[in-house]
Motif scaffolding. Structure first.
Motif, PDB file in Angstrom:
ATOM      1  N   GLN A  23       0.826  -1.203   0.000  1.00  0.00           N
ATOM      2  CA  GLN A  23       0.000   0.000   0.000  1.00  0.00           C
ATOM      3  C   GLN A  23       0.865   1.260   0.000  1.00  0.00           C
ATOM      4  O   GLN A  23       0.522   2.250  -0.635  1.00  0.00           O
ATOM      5  CB  GLN A  23      -0.954   0.013   1.195  1.00  0.00           C
ATOM      6  CG  GLN A  23      -2.086  -0.965   1.079  1.00  0.00           C
ATOM      7  CD  GLN A  23      -2.967  -0.742  -0.137  1.00  0.00           C
ATOM      8  OE1 GLN A  23      -2.903   0.266  -0.807  1.00  0.00           O
ATOM      9  NE2 GLN A  23      -3.792  -1.712  -0.442  1.00  0.00           N
ATOM     10  N   SER A  34     -10.673   2.693  -2.549  1.00  0.00           N
ATOM     11  CA  SER A  34     -11.401   2.381  -1.318  1.00  0.00           C
ATOM     12  C   SER A  34     -11.701   0.892  -1.242  1.00  0.00           C
ATOM     13  O   SER A  34     -11.805   0.217  -2.247  1.00  0.00           O
ATOM     14  CB  SER A  34     -12.695   3.180  -1.278  1.00  0.00           C
ATOM     15  OG  SER A  34     -13.510   2.814  -2.355  1.00  0.00           O
ATOM     16  N   GLU A  36      -9.874  -1.519  -0.165  1.00  0.00           N
ATOM     17  CA  GLU A  36      -8.770  -2.445  -0.376  1.00  0.00           C
ATOM     18  C   GLU A  36      -8.364  -3.170   0.897  1.00  0.00           C
ATOM     19  O   GLU A  36      -7.616  -4.128   0.848  1.00  0.00           O
ATOM     20  CB  GLU A  36      -7.562  -1.709  -0.955  1.00  0.00           C
ATOM     21  CG  GLU A  36      -7.851  -1.160  -2.334  1.00  0.00           C
ATOM     22  CD  GLU A  36      -6.596  -0.692  -3.022  1.00  0.00           C
ATOM     23  OE1 GLU A  36      -5.570  -1.373  -2.926  1.00  0.00           O
ATOM     24  OE2 GLU A  36      -6.661   0.352  -3.661  1.00  0.00           O
ATOM     25  N   TYR A  37      -8.857  -2.713   2.018  1.00  0.00           N
ATOM     26  CA  TYR A  37      -8.526  -3.328   3.297  1.00  0.00           C
ATOM     27  C   TYR A  37      -9.606  -4.302   3.755  1.00  0.00           C
ATOM     28  O   TYR A  37      -9.518  -4.851   4.842  1.00  0.00           O
ATOM     29  CB  TYR A  37      -8.341  -2.247   4.361  1.00  0.00           C
ATOM     30  CG  TYR A  37      -7.183  -1.320   4.088  1.00  0.00           C
ATOM     31  CD1 TYR A  37      -5.885  -1.712   4.359  1.00  0.00           C
ATOM     32  CD2 TYR A  37      -7.390  -0.060   3.555  1.00  0.00           C
ATOM     33  CE1 TYR A  37      -4.814  -0.876   4.116  1.00  0.00           C
ATOM     34  CE2 TYR A  37      -6.335   0.791   3.314  1.00  0.00           C
ATOM     35  CZ  TYR A  37      -5.046   0.381   3.599  1.00  0.00           C
ATOM     36  OH  TYR A  37      -3.996   1.215   3.344  1.00  0.00           O
ATOM     37  N   GLN A  41      -9.696  -6.714   7.133  1.00  0.00           N
ATOM     38  CA  GLN A  41     -10.673  -6.399   8.182  1.00  0.00           C
ATOM     39  C   GLN A  41     -11.575  -7.595   8.447  1.00  0.00           C
ATOM     40  O   GLN A  41     -11.870  -7.914   9.603  1.00  0.00           O
ATOM     41  CB  GLN A  41     -11.512  -5.180   7.790  1.00  0.00           C
ATOM     42  CG  GLN A  41     -12.417  -4.695   8.889  1.00  0.00           C
ATOM     43  CD  GLN A  41     -11.631  -4.144  10.070  1.00  0.00           C
ATOM     44  OE1 GLN A  41     -10.928  -3.161   9.918  1.00  0.00           O
ATOM     45  NE2 GLN A  41     -11.747  -4.767  11.228  1.00  0.00           N
ATOM     46  N   ASN A  65      -5.554  -4.652  14.648  1.00  0.00           N
ATOM     47  CA  ASN A  65      -6.629  -3.735  14.270  1.00  0.00           C
ATOM     48  C   ASN A  65      -6.155  -2.281  14.273  1.00  0.00           C
ATOM     49  O   ASN A  65      -6.519  -1.505  13.392  1.00  0.00           O
ATOM     50  CB  ASN A  65      -7.834  -3.892  15.203  1.00  0.00           C
ATOM     51  CG  ASN A  65      -8.777  -4.968  14.744  1.00  0.00           C
ATOM     52  OD1 ASN A  65      -9.323  -4.901  13.656  1.00  0.00           O
ATOM     53  ND2 ASN A  65      -8.956  -5.984  15.570  1.00  0.00           N
ATOM     54  N   LEU A  68      -4.117  -1.666  11.184  1.00  0.00           N
ATOM     55  CA  LEU A  68      -4.982  -1.551  10.013  1.00  0.00           C
ATOM     56  C   LEU A  68      -5.664  -0.188   9.972  1.00  0.00           C
ATOM     57  O   LEU A  68      -5.700   0.462   8.920  1.00  0.00           O
ATOM     58  CB  LEU A  68      -6.027  -2.670  10.012  1.00  0.00           C
ATOM     59  CG  LEU A  68      -6.956  -2.702   8.804  1.00  0.00           C
ATOM     60  CD1 LEU A  68      -6.173  -2.893   7.514  1.00  0.00           C
ATOM     61  CD2 LEU A  68      -7.994  -3.792   8.973  1.00  0.00           C
ATOM     62  N   GLU A  69      -6.183   0.262  11.102  1.00  0.00           N
ATOM     63  CA  GLU A  69      -6.836   1.572  11.138  1.00  0.00           C
ATOM     64  C   GLU A  69      -5.843   2.687  10.841  1.00  0.00           C
ATOM     65  O   GLU A  69      -6.192   3.690  10.205  1.00  0.00           O
ATOM     66  CB  GLU A  69      -7.524   1.789  12.485  1.00  0.00           C
ATOM     67  CG  GLU A  69      -8.739   0.906  12.700  1.00  0.00           C
ATOM     68  CD  GLU A  69      -9.793   1.059  11.607  1.00  0.00           C
ATOM     69  OE1 GLU A  69     -10.076   2.196  11.188  1.00  0.00           O
ATOM     70  OE2 GLU A  69     -10.341   0.029  11.177  1.00  0.00           O
ATOM     71  N   LYS A  72      -5.405   2.791   7.117  1.00  0.00           N
ATOM     72  CA  LYS A  72      -6.572   3.418   6.490  1.00  0.00           C
ATOM     73  C   LYS A  72      -6.503   4.931   6.631  1.00  0.00           C
ATOM     74  O   LYS A  72      -6.797   5.671   5.679  1.00  0.00           O
ATOM     75  CB  LYS A  72      -7.862   2.901   7.121  1.00  0.00           C
ATOM     76  CG  LYS A  72      -8.216   1.479   6.774  1.00  0.00           C
ATOM     77  CD  LYS A  72      -9.502   1.119   7.499  1.00  0.00           C
ATOM     78  CE  LYS A  72      -9.898  -0.296   7.375  1.00  0.00           C
ATOM     79  NZ  LYS A  72     -11.135  -0.599   8.117  1.00  0.00           N
ATOM     80  N   SER A  73      -6.117   5.404   7.820  1.00  0.00           N
ATOM     81  CA  SER A  73      -6.027   6.845   8.060  1.00  0.00           C
ATOM     82  C   SER A  73      -4.949   7.480   7.188  1.00  0.00           C
ATOM     83  O   SER A  73      -5.147   8.569   6.641  1.00  0.00           O
ATOM     84  CB  SER A  73      -5.716   7.120   9.531  1.00  0.00           C
ATOM     85  OG  SER A  73      -6.782   6.690  10.335  1.00  0.00           O
ATOM     86  N   ASP A  75      -3.925   6.434   4.308  1.00  0.00           N
ATOM     87  CA  ASP A  75      -4.447   6.461   2.934  1.00  0.00           C
ATOM     88  C   ASP A  75      -5.419   7.613   2.734  1.00  0.00           C
ATOM     89  O   ASP A  75      -5.368   8.318   1.724  1.00  0.00           O
ATOM     90  CB  ASP A  75      -5.129   5.144   2.573  1.00  0.00           C
ATOM     91  CG  ASP A  75      -4.146   4.051   2.242  1.00  0.00           C
ATOM     92  OD1 ASP A  75      -2.943   4.355   2.050  1.00  0.00           O
ATOM     93  OD2 ASP A  75      -4.565   2.891   2.166  1.00  0.00           O
ATOM     94  N   ARG A  76      -6.330   7.801   3.705  1.00  0.00           N
ATOM     95  CA  ARG A  76      -7.289   8.899   3.585  1.00  0.00           C
ATOM     96  C   ARG A  76      -6.580  10.250   3.594  1.00  0.00           C
ATOM     97  O   ARG A  76      -6.904  11.138   2.805  1.00  0.00           O
ATOM     98  CB  ARG A  76      -8.324   8.829   4.710  1.00  0.00           C
ATOM     99  CG  ARG A  76      -9.361   7.732   4.509  1.00  0.00           C
ATOM    100  CD  ARG A  76     -10.503   7.837   5.501  1.00  0.00           C
ATOM    101  NE  ARG A  76     -10.103   7.677   6.881  1.00  0.00           N
ATOM    102  CZ  ARG A  76     -10.049   6.510   7.530  1.00  0.00           C
ATOM    103  NH1 ARG A  76     -10.400   5.404   6.908  1.00  0.00           N
ATOM    104  NH2 ARG A  76      -9.686   6.453   8.787  1.00  0.00           N
TER     105      ARG A  76
END
Length: 90
Positions: A23, A34, A36-37, A41, A65, A68-69, A72-73, A75-76
Motif C-alpha cells: 500500500q 477504497s 482495499e482493506y 478487516q 486492528n 490496520l486503522e 486506512k487513516s 491512505d485517507r
C-alpha cells in the motif's frame, strides 16, 4: 489449538506487513482505492469473533486492528493531500 492460533496470527501479521509495504508503494504512485482493506478487516473480525482467545491473543488482535486503522487513516490523509494538490484554488 493455541499454537495453531499463534501460527495463524503470525501469518496474518506477516501478510499485513506485506500489505502495508504494498500500500505504501501504491500511495507513492497515487493508486490507492477504497475498500482495499476489506479482506484484512474481515479476517481480523473473524478472529475477534472466536470466544476461545485468551488475553495475550486478544491484545495481539487489537494491535493488528490498530495497525490496520492507521493504514486506512494514512491512505485517507494521502488522498486528501493529493486532492488539495490537484485543486488550483489552494
Amino acid at each position: 489449538m493455541k499454537s495453531e492460533f499463534w501460527k495463524d496470527m503470525a501469518d496474518k501479521m506477516q501478510g499485513l506487513d506485506k500489505f502495508m509495504a504494498y500500500q505504501e508503494q501504491k500511495v507513492l504512485h497515487g493508486d490507492v482505492g477504497s475498500g482495499e482493506y476489506a479482506d484484512i478487516q474481515d479476517t481480523l473480525n473473524n478472529l475477534n469473533a472466536r470466544d476461545w482467545l485468551d488475553e495475550p491473543e486478544r491484545i495481539q488482535l487489537v494491535q493488528a486492528n490498530i495497525m490496520l486503522e492507521t493504514l486506512k487513516s494514512i491512505d485517507r490523509l494521502n488522498n486528501s493531500i493529493q486532492e488539495l494538490n490537484e485543486d488550483t484554488n489552494y
